[in-house]
Design a protein around this motif. Structure first.
Motif, PDB file in Angstrom:
ATOM      1  N   MET A 134      38.252 -15.467  -6.172  1.00  0.00           N
ATOM      2  CA  MET A 134      37.731 -16.814  -6.140  1.00  0.00           C
ATOM      3  C   MET A 134      38.114 -17.502  -7.436  1.00  0.00           C
ATOM      4  O   MET A 134      37.873 -16.994  -8.516  1.00  0.00           O
ATOM      5  N   GLU A 164      38.177 -25.251  -5.349  1.00  0.00           N
ATOM      6  CA  GLU A 164      38.032 -23.820  -5.086  1.00  0.00           C
ATOM      7  C   GLU A 164      39.283 -23.356  -4.353  1.00  0.00           C
ATOM      8  O   GLU A 164      39.721 -23.986  -3.394  1.00  0.00           O
ATOM      9  N   SER A 203      41.679 -19.570  -3.293  1.00  0.00           N
ATOM     10  CA  SER A 203      41.630 -18.110  -3.191  1.00  0.00           C
ATOM     11  C   SER A 203      42.495 -17.414  -4.235  1.00  0.00           C
ATOM     12  O   SER A 203      42.214 -16.283  -4.620  1.00  0.00           O
ATOM     13  N   THR A 204      43.553 -18.088  -4.683  1.00  0.00           N
ATOM     14  CA  THR A 204      44.441 -17.501  -5.692  1.00  0.00           C
ATOM     15  C   THR A 204      44.798 -18.546  -6.740  1.00  0.00           C
ATOM     16  O   THR A 204      44.650 -19.755  -6.508  1.00  0.00           O
ATOM     17  N   ASN A 260      47.444 -20.853  -5.318  1.00  0.00           N
ATOM     18  CA  ASN A 260      46.886 -21.899  -4.460  1.00  0.00           C
ATOM     19  C   ASN A 260      46.212 -22.993  -5.285  1.00  0.00           C
ATOM     20  O   ASN A 260      46.269 -24.170  -4.941  1.00  0.00           O
ATOM     21  N   ASP A 286      36.682 -10.038  -6.379  1.00  0.00           N
ATOM     22  CA  ASP A 286      35.836  -9.747  -5.224  1.00  0.00           C
ATOM     23  C   ASP A 286      35.078  -8.450  -5.470  1.00  0.00           C
ATOM     24  O   ASP A 286      35.693  -7.387  -5.602  1.00  0.00           O
TER      25      ASP A 286
END
Length: 97
Positions: free
Chosen positions: A1, A45, A47-48, A51, A78
């Motif tokens: 995240m 926000e 995921s990587t 991104n 995570d």
């Protein structure tokens, strides 16, 4: 995240239009805007990190955007993967469009 606090500076006359376009981008929430000065605060926000960078580049391409500045970045691994690394940093980089 990955979470980023981002200051977007827009042409003041287009601030509302830019804020609406930012809110339509995936993972982006508009938290504050100052139309008189063209400043918009968003949280993104992703995921990587890749991104996240792609999202910032998309913000820069929006009509009326002058600059996109990442002010704060936070990421956490995570916990279901068995890692517990957490990091936060402040960045003051600016790219104008």
């Amino acid at each position: 995240m990955n979470l980023s606090g981002i200051l977007v500076v827009a042409v003041p006359e287009r601030c509302d239009e830019v804020a609406e376009a930012l809110a339509a981008l995936p993972g982006v929430e508009v938290h504050q805007k100052d139309p008189a000065n063209g400043k918009i605060i968003v949280v993104q926000e992703a995921s990587t990190i890749a991104n996240e960078a792609d999202g910032a580049r998309e913000m820069q391409k929006l009509p009326g955007v002058i600059s996109v500045n990442m002010v704060y970045h936070y990421f956490a691994e995570d916990p279901t993967l068995g890692t517990s690394a957490v990091s936060a940093s402040t960045v003051s980089a600016s790219t104008s469009h």
